[in-house]
Scaffold this active site. Structure first.
Site, PDB file in Angstrom:
ATOM      1  N   GLU A   1       1.518   4.541  -0.824  1.00 21.59           N
ATOM      2  CA  GLU A   1       1.032   5.499  -0.557  1.00 21.59           C
ATOM      3  C   GLU A   1       1.599   6.507   0.660  1.00 21.59           C
ATOM      4  OE1 GLU A   1      -3.458   7.278   0.706  1.00 21.59           O
ATOM      5  OE2 GLU A   1      -3.213   5.545  -0.796  1.00 21.59           O
TER       6      GLU A   1
ATOM      7  N   SER B   1      -3.655   4.468   5.028  1.00 23.19           N
ATOM      8  CA  SER B   1      -3.540   3.496   3.885  1.00 23.19           C
ATOM      9  C   SER B   1      -2.065   3.292   3.358  1.00 23.19           C
ATOM     10  CB  SER B   1      -4.408   3.950   2.775  1.00 23.19           C
ATOM     11  OG  SER B   1      -5.811   3.960   3.062  1.00 23.19           O
TER      12      SER B   1
ATOM     13  N   ARG C   1      -3.157  10.839  -5.497  1.00 18.68           N
ATOM     14  CA  ARG C   1      -2.263  11.137  -4.315  1.00 18.68           C
ATOM     15  C   ARG C   1      -0.783  11.473  -4.642  1.00 18.68           C
ATOM     16  NH1 ARG C   1      -6.523  10.630  -3.118  1.00 18.68           N
ATOM     17  NH2 ARG C   1      -7.484   8.856  -1.789  1.00 18.68           N
TER      18      ARG C   1
END
Length: 298
Positions: free
Chosen positions: A291, A221, A172
């Site tokens: 995130e 998320s 990520r």
């Protein structure tokens, strides 16, 4: 408010003090000092060339993985619309996608062309530009597995093509500079049967529907999965399922999602996330990392 650049010849829409809440999934947060919606690539290059890095620049896709803080976003937010949403099928099972193209459309176009390997994009809410910047992924694959290269306009208006290796992808994360706007990306697929590809996409869609709070004001998320662990399990074990602060709540359906259930402010949403992090740290010793992108003034 005086425009940050000479607007002569610009064909896009430049808006001062532009509300962003309606453009992000959480439906909360403040305004952008300036919002620019370019008419096309040349228009974006001209605007950023004139801006010449004098103000911070942030690209905004679907706003599906973002908390816009209540104090708003300084500088200029760039919103890529339909002129940047095209998808073309090239030779050797390559997809050339505009930075504003939606993931589900990329996957559907690939399916119709008999191109396998990008079905996972069906499971990521957002646009190609966000995927490339954040190494978006789902269901066992991520952008770094399929990206060939991307076209990027830097904050000074300079257009460059960056091969995937130069983004130095990790989980990520990429090394794409702040202020750079991804306007196109090329993905490498492989030959596949449209029916089989479609079946995999349907399975991904069904899995998301069954496990995630899709029909709510949420942000995707919230925390990265720590190595060898799942964030939602850590959140659940720490007793955070259904936890609320103000109008913000930890989802009861999937505990790695935060919800705006009652006109929550972005401050409340972010405070809830920090409280979850504290409880997980106290319970299991794991330091969860955000995130979701948190942007703007507190």
């Amino acid at each position: 408010m005086t425009a940050p650049v000479d607007t002569a010849g610009l064909r896009g829409k430049l808006t001062a003090d532009a509300p962003l809440a309606k453009l992000v999934w959480f439906k909360s947060g403040g305004a952008a000092d300036w919002l620019f919606e370019p008419a096309d690539l040349a228009d974006l290059e001209l605007f950023l060339d004139r801006l010449d890095g004098r103000l911070p620049v942030m690209a905004l896709g679907l706003g599906s993985n973002m908390i816009v803080r209540d104090g708003g976003v300084p500088g200029v937010v760039i919103k890529l619309g339909k002129p940047f949403a095209g998808i073309a099928v090239e030779d050797d099972h390559v997809l050339s996608c505009g930075g504003g193209a939606h993931g589900i459309l990329v996957a559907s176009t690939a399916r119709d062309a008999g191109i396998a390997g990008v079905e996972f994009m069906r499971g990521i809410p957002g646009t190609v530009g966000g995927f490339v910047r954040m190494n978006g992924g789902a269901y066992g694959r991520e952008v770094s597995d399929v990206l060939i290269d991307c076209d990027v306009v830097h904050a000074d208006g300079n257009l460059v093509t960056l091969p995937a290796a130069e983004l130095h992808y990790s989980y990520r994360h990429s090394d794409l500079p702040a202020g750079a706007v991804v306007v196109r990306a090329r993905f490498q697929g492989e030959a596949g049967d449209p029916a089989e590809i479609g079946a995999r996409m349907d399975a991904i869609g069904e899995a998301r529907e069954n496990s995630q709070p899709l029909r709510t004001k949420t942000g995707g998320s919230t925390f990265k999965n720590p190595p060898g662990k799942k964030a939602w399990e850590l959140v659940d074990a720490a007793g955070c399922r259904g936890l609320t602060i103000g109008g913000a709540q930890v989802s009861e359906k999937h505990t790695n999602f935060l919800l705006n259930v009652d006109n929550a402010t972005s401050t409340e949403i972010e405070q809830l996330g920090e409280e979850v992090r504290r409880r997980v740290r106290d319970h299991s010793g794991v330091e969860l990392e955000w995130e979701i992108q948190r942007v703007g003034r507190v």
